[in-house]
Design an enzyme around this catalytic site. Structure first.
Site, mmCIF file in Angstrom:
data_model
loop_
_atom_site.group_PDB
_atom_site.id
_atom_site.type_symbol
_atom_site.label_atom_id
_atom_site.label_comp_id
_atom_site.label_asym_id
_atom_site.label_seq_id
_atom_site.Cartn_x
_atom_site.Cartn_y
_atom_site.Cartn_z
ATOM 1 N N GLU A 71 -21.151 -66.196 23.480
ATOM 2 C CA GLU A 71 -21.144 -65.371 24.685
ATOM 3 C C GLU A 71 -22.138 -64.219 24.569
ATOM 4 O O GLU A 71 -22.796 -63.858 25.546
ATOM 5 C CB GLU A 71 -19.740 -64.834 24.928
ATOM 6 C CG GLU A 71 -18.731 -65.873 25.364
ATOM 7 C CD GLU A 71 -18.180 -66.703 24.206
ATOM 8 O OE1 GLU A 71 -17.449 -67.665 24.462
ATOM 9 O OE2 GLU A 71 -18.495 -66.382 23.029
ATOM 10 N N PRO A 286 -22.790 -76.731 10.798
ATOM 11 C CA PRO A 286 -21.420 -76.533 11.282
ATOM 12 C C PRO A 286 -21.340 -75.298 12.175
ATOM 13 O O PRO A 286 -22.102 -74.340 12.025
ATOM 14 C CB PRO A 286 -20.624 -76.324 9.992
ATOM 15 C CG PRO A 286 -21.499 -76.829 8.891
ATOM 16 C CD PRO A 286 -22.903 -76.588 9.358
ATOM 17 N N ARG A 287 -20.394 -75.330 13.102
ATOM 18 C CA ARG A 287 -20.278 -74.215 14.034
ATOM 19 C C ARG A 287 -19.641 -72.990 13.395
ATOM 20 O O ARG A 287 -20.021 -71.860 13.699
ATOM 21 C CB ARG A 287 -19.462 -74.644 15.262
ATOM 22 C CG ARG A 287 -19.338 -73.526 16.296
ATOM 23 C CD ARG A 287 -18.912 -74.054 17.627
ATOM 24 N NE ARG A 287 -18.735 -72.978 18.596
ATOM 25 C CZ ARG A 287 -19.719 -72.402 19.287
ATOM 26 N NH1 ARG A 287 -20.959 -72.803 19.107
ATOM 27 N NH2 ARG A 287 -19.473 -71.432 20.148
ATOM 28 N N GLY A 336 -26.846 -67.322 12.772
ATOM 29 C CA GLY A 336 -27.918 -66.681 13.503
ATOM 30 C C GLY A 336 -29.285 -67.308 13.325
ATOM 31 O O GLY A 336 -30.295 -66.702 13.689
ATOM 32 N N GLU A 337 -29.345 -68.528 12.756
ATOM 33 C CA GLU A 337 -30.630 -69.171 12.513
ATOM 34 C C GLU A 337 -30.740 -70.525 13.214
ATOM 35 O O GLU A 337 -31.492 -71.402 12.793
ATOM 36 C CB GLU A 337 -30.856 -69.342 11.011
ATOM 37 C CG GLU A 337 -30.992 -68.020 10.274
ATOM 38 C CD GLU A 337 -31.192 -68.167 8.779
ATOM 39 O OE1 GLU A 337 -31.707 -67.223 8.153
ATOM 40 O OE2 GLU A 337 -30.821 -69.227 8.217
ATOM 41 N N ASN A 361 -23.467 -75.683 23.497
ATOM 42 C CA ASN A 361 -24.674 -75.334 24.233
ATOM 43 C C ASN A 361 -25.808 -76.347 24.028
ATOM 44 O O ASN A 361 -26.266 -76.562 22.909
ATOM 45 C CB ASN A 361 -25.111 -73.944 23.779
ATOM 46 C CG ASN A 361 -26.357 -73.454 24.453
ATOM 47 O OD1 ASN A 361 -26.790 -73.991 25.469
ATOM 48 N ND2 ASN A 361 -26.953 -72.428 23.888
ATOM 49 N N ILE A 363 -28.629 -75.929 25.919
ATOM 50 C CA ILE A 363 -29.822 -75.257 26.430
ATOM 51 C C ILE A 363 -30.762 -74.856 25.304
ATOM 52 O O ILE A 363 -31.990 -74.945 25.449
ATOM 53 C CB ILE A 363 -29.419 -74.031 27.277
ATOM 54 C CG1 ILE A 363 -28.631 -74.492 28.508
ATOM 55 C CG2 ILE A 363 -30.648 -73.237 27.714
ATOM 56 C CD1 ILE A 363 -28.073 -73.369 29.333
#
Length: 447
Positions: A71, A286-287, A336-337, A361, A363
């Site tokens: 988000e 992995p998320r 963050g990569e 996501n 996009i």
């Protein structure tokens, strides 16, 4: 036809019970944060912020609530636009991932005092009253689909217009709330207004009684791409010996999908060996960071040779040694990569779609002009997934067998770059549309 008063007597009674549950459950909530802190110490930090305790700011702020990392990333273009207009901004988050990313992205603004990043208060009116006294929000923007009853009711009570931003109401959630959870559906009317991604989403909110609606699109189309990550991708790919091999990135894989992906990787490598074609190289991301070690074990047990980003590369995404590990898979055990991992790929598989929880996501890989594959469960990303499928830049596969066939020798799928360019051009401009819609929504909310 006029709407019934908000909140209804039934919702008022429910909120009394909700507040009592928060009070009685506070020891359990604090215990949960301490338990999560075993893996991430930031869960147990800044506890005072969870109770809305902050020093008072002199300037009124625009409040942006981005519960977690995804988000926040969608909100970044809007936050930068608000700062450029001279606004002071406070961002709130529930998870350390969101808070940490906000601090990383907006360090200079935090230093100058034009932005504050903190934990969202517990969902209780008293905590929000303290938060509102400290930051004096002009209005609040809640990203995506976060219906926090205490937040909504406290904002109305203390005169802070709260708007849903970049909003959506996924099909399963919408049908569930409309038919089985009418009180949650009623909360939609508690927002001062909503800004949504598509015509379909606008119709859903109006059906639940929210009349102050604007269609503003999807802000993830305007996320900035960090050049240091994309620049690092090609050298690392060559160093890993994958310069002349097809590279497939599995992005945001969730718990429950790992066994399927591990089996698919092993079967794909075997099929290319049998065909005498170049073995693909896989990047597996992995998320959730707490799953990195577990996923490493699953991939190793599947007989795959694994390199971990944390061991192979330094903080600047450069190899730590001259000799590359012999690996089939690079495990993306960092946060963050994502653009680095995506930039390495020729094709991207977006995680979540092979699990009923739903896909994540699509996009970001499309922003790098990568063809994207996803599983059948796309209800979480209806917009823009269906539009991307119709444009021929995204493929939704029925099951794991279909995924294996899609990765088999000779089954390569490419998409012309200009097709993705046209798709992006057709869905651009959400930040400007949001800023344009805000004054009218705020005026309508006062009437």
């Amino acid at each position: 036809m006029s709407q019934p008063p908000f909140p209804s007597p039934r919702l008022r009674r429910a909120m009394l019970a909700y507040r009592a549950l928060w009070l009685l459950g506070m020891p359990l909530i604090l215990g949960y944060l301490l338990w999560r802190a075993r893996r991430d110490r930031l869960y147990a930090a800044h506890v005072a912020q969870r109770f809305g305790l902050h020093r008072r700011r002199t300037a009124p702020h625009v409040w942006v609530h981005a519960v977690s990392l995804g988000e926040l990333r969608s909100a970044v273009p809007l936050i930068r636009a608000l700062l450029a207009r001279g606004e002071h901004v406070v961002t709130t988050h529930f998870t350390p991932a969101g808070l940490r990313e906000a601090r990383n992205l907006f360090g200079p603004e935090i230093e100058r005092g034009t932005l504050s990043a903190c934990y969202v208060p517990f969902d209780d009116a008293r905590a929000f009253r303290r938060f509102f006294r400290a930051f004096r929000p002009k209005y609040g923007l809640v990203m995506e689909i976060e219906f926090w009853p205490g937040m909504i009711m406290a904002s109305r009570r203390f005169g802070v217009p709260l708007l849903l931003c970049n909003g959506q109401y996924p099909t399963r959630t919408f049908e569930r709330d409309r038919t089985r959870h009418p009180l949650r559906a009623e909360l939609v009317r508690g927002f001062a207004g909503v800004m949504v991604k598509s015509d379909m989403q606008a119709a859903r909110f109006r059906k639940l009684g929210q009349d102050n609606v604007a269609i503003t699109g999807e802000m993830r189309f305007e996320q900035a791409i960090p050049p240091h990550q994309t620049d690092a991708a090609a050298p690392v790919r060559r160093w890993l010996g994958a310069g002349g091999r097809p590279v497939i990135t599995i992005a945001s894989a969730i718990e429950g999908e790992d066994a399927l992906y591990a089996r698919t990787i092993a079967d794909t490598l075997a099929a290319h060996d049998a065909a005498g074609t170049a073995r693909p190289f896989f990047v597996y991301v992995p998320r959730a960071p707490e799953r990195f070690d577990t996923v490493a074990g699953i991939l190793t047990e599947a007989g795959l040779h694994l390199a971990r980003r944390s061991a192979a590369l330094d903080a600047h995404l450069a190899p730590v040694t001259g000799k590359a590990p012999q690996a089939d898979v690079l495990l993306g055990d960092s946060m963050g990569e994502m653009y680095f991992y995506l930039a390495m790929a020729d094709r991207v598989i977006v995680g979540g779609g092979f699990h009923p929880k739903g896909a994540h996501n699509v996009i970001e890989p499309l922003a790098l002009r990568k063809p994207v594959l996803v599983g059948p469960h796309i209800w979480t990303i209806e917009y823009p997934a269906q539009e991307a499928i119709d444009a021929g830049v995204l493929r939704s596969l029925d099951d794991g067998d279909a995924l294996t066939r899609a990765l088999a020798p000779g089954a390569e799928w490419t998409v012309p770059q200009d097709r993705i360019e046209r798709f992006f051009a057709a869905h651009a401009g959400a930040v400007e549309k949001t800023l344009t819609a805000l004054p009218g929504l705020l005026r309508a909310a006062k009437e």
